[in-house]
Scaffold this motif. Structure first.
Motif, mmCIF file in Angstrom:
data_model
loop_
_atom_site.group_PDB
_atom_site.id
_atom_site.type_symbol
_atom_site.label_atom_id
_atom_site.label_comp_id
_atom_site.label_asym_id
_atom_site.label_seq_id
_atom_site.Cartn_x
_atom_site.Cartn_y
_atom_site.Cartn_z
ATOM 1 N N LEU A 68 8.610 4.077 -1.494
ATOM 2 C CA LEU A 68 9.155 2.930 -1.532
ATOM 3 C C LEU A 68 8.154 2.071 -2.450
ATOM 4 N N ALA A 69 6.714 2.207 -2.236
ATOM 5 C CA ALA A 69 5.811 1.506 -3.114
ATOM 6 C C ALA A 69 5.991 1.965 -4.497
ATOM 7 N N ASP A 70 6.148 3.394 -4.713
ATOM 8 C CA ASP A 70 6.162 3.994 -6.057
ATOM 9 C C ASP A 70 7.114 3.401 -6.874
ATOM 10 N N GLU A 71 8.354 2.864 -6.034
ATOM 11 C CA GLU A 71 9.500 2.230 -6.678
ATOM 12 C C GLU A 71 9.283 0.996 -6.900
ATOM 13 N N GLY A 72 8.119 0.394 -6.537
ATOM 14 C CA GLY A 72 7.777 -1.116 -6.756
ATOM 15 C C GLY A 72 8.154 -2.146 -5.624
ATOM 16 N N LEU A 73 8.898 -1.573 -4.682
ATOM 17 C CA LEU A 73 9.028 -2.549 -3.466
ATOM 18 C C LEU A 73 7.928 -3.048 -2.988
ATOM 19 N N VAL A 74 7.892 -4.176 -2.338
ATOM 20 C CA VAL A 74 6.985 -5.077 -1.511
ATOM 21 C C VAL A 74 7.083 -4.643 -0.016
ATOM 22 N N LEU A 75 6.075 -3.907 0.494
ATOM 23 C CA LEU A 75 6.019 -3.422 1.811
ATOM 24 C C LEU A 75 5.042 -4.047 2.713
ATOM 25 N N SER A 76 5.444 -4.222 3.971
ATOM 26 C CA SER A 76 4.550 -4.699 5.009
ATOM 27 C C SER A 76 4.567 -3.288 6.120
ATOM 28 N N VAL A 77 3.440 -3.252 6.934
ATOM 29 C CA VAL A 77 3.645 -2.321 7.984
ATOM 30 C C VAL A 77 3.507 -2.996 9.231
ATOM 31 N N ASP A 78 4.551 -2.589 10.053
ATOM 32 C CA ASP A 78 4.693 -3.118 11.302
ATOM 33 C C ASP A 78 3.986 -2.232 12.256
#
Length: 270
Positions: A68-78
């Protein structure tokens, strides 16, 4: 903040997104609906849940975060583990969301400090298997505020930037239903600390109890979406920084209504 549980046992959607392709599809759908952040978790924190080991948690979240990061989405880790957070950040996550507020792993604040990413500190008193027994308060708003202040002080002492800190009152974590409602009514007390506040009410038990049927049976998690959206709107109107939800579209609609309602006369779209 859209919730993506890559677990077999989360309270509402456990098992639905354990498959990587299913998880990716759901994250993309939430992103298209307008989520600002996708929150990826690999360990259930529902009441009574048993912990998984760090290797299992890491193996669940990394493939999803990396893609998902490679696709440009902003991610958080829970996660409440520093090693999982560090691996997730390396894979492309841009936020740490720690339900323990840094208490479960003393190394978490160091990871947050060194990375400089936003660091969500949630109010927490113990792991899932123990937290129901820890729901004792004389004044829940004052005590949660004081305990979150302690977590802020610890994070700052570890080198976390003040501007990186986000607070979460921890609805449902070592809280009974009445505590959750008191915290929502007292949101201004937490906001007065001067940090952004994240509200995570989505599908939680206190909403199920509110929506009980005529026989007193709580509404199942899947039927709590409208109530969740209502909390999202009210939280936004009260000044919350964000809401963490399972159904992004309905809550985003509700937040937009709250924002439009708050506009000064003449600033709307007519």
């Amino acid at each position: 903040m859209g919730i993506l549980n890559v677990t077999p046992d989360s309270f509402s959607d456990g098992g639905r997104y354990l498959d990587v392709e299913e998880a990716l599809a759901h994250a993309r759908a939430m992103w298209r609906c307008g989520a600002d952040v996708i929150d990826v978790g690999g360990e259930s924190t529902r009441p009574g849940a048993e912990r998984v080991d760090a290797a299992t948690e890491t193996a669940r979240v990394l493939p999803v975060i990396r893609e998902l990061a490679d696709e440009g989405l902003v991610l958080s880790v829970d996660t409440s583990r520093a090693e999982v957070a560090a691996a997730a950040l390396e894979a492309g996550a841009r936020v740490i969301n720690d339900v323990s507020g840094g208490l479960a792993d003393p190394g978490m604040a160091r990871v947050a400090a060194e990375s400089g990413v936003p660091f969500v500190l949630m109010h927490w008193r113990g792991h899932s298997r123990d937290m129901n027994a820890l729901a004792t308060y004389a004044d829940v708003v004052a005590e949660v505020r004081a305990e979150l202040t302690e977590r802020v002080d610890a994070a700052l002492a570890a080198g976390v930037r003040e501007s990186a800190i986000v607070l979460d009152p921890g609805l449902g974590f070592a809280k009974r239903g009445e505590h959750d409602w008191e915290l929502l009514r007292g949101l201004d007390s937490l906001l007065s600390l001067g940090f952004p506040v994240l509200v995570g009410a989505s599908r939680k038990r206190f909403l199920g109890a509110l929506l009980s049927d005529v026989d007193g049976m709580p509404r199942p998690p899947g039927g709590r979406g409208n109530a969740t959206a209502a909390v999202s709107a009210l939280a936004a109107a009260a000044g919350a920084w964000g809401v963490r939800v399972h159904e992004v579209g309905s809550s985003l609609d509700a937040v937009r209504v709250a924002a439009a309602w708050a506009l000064p006369e003449g600033d709307g779209d007519g």
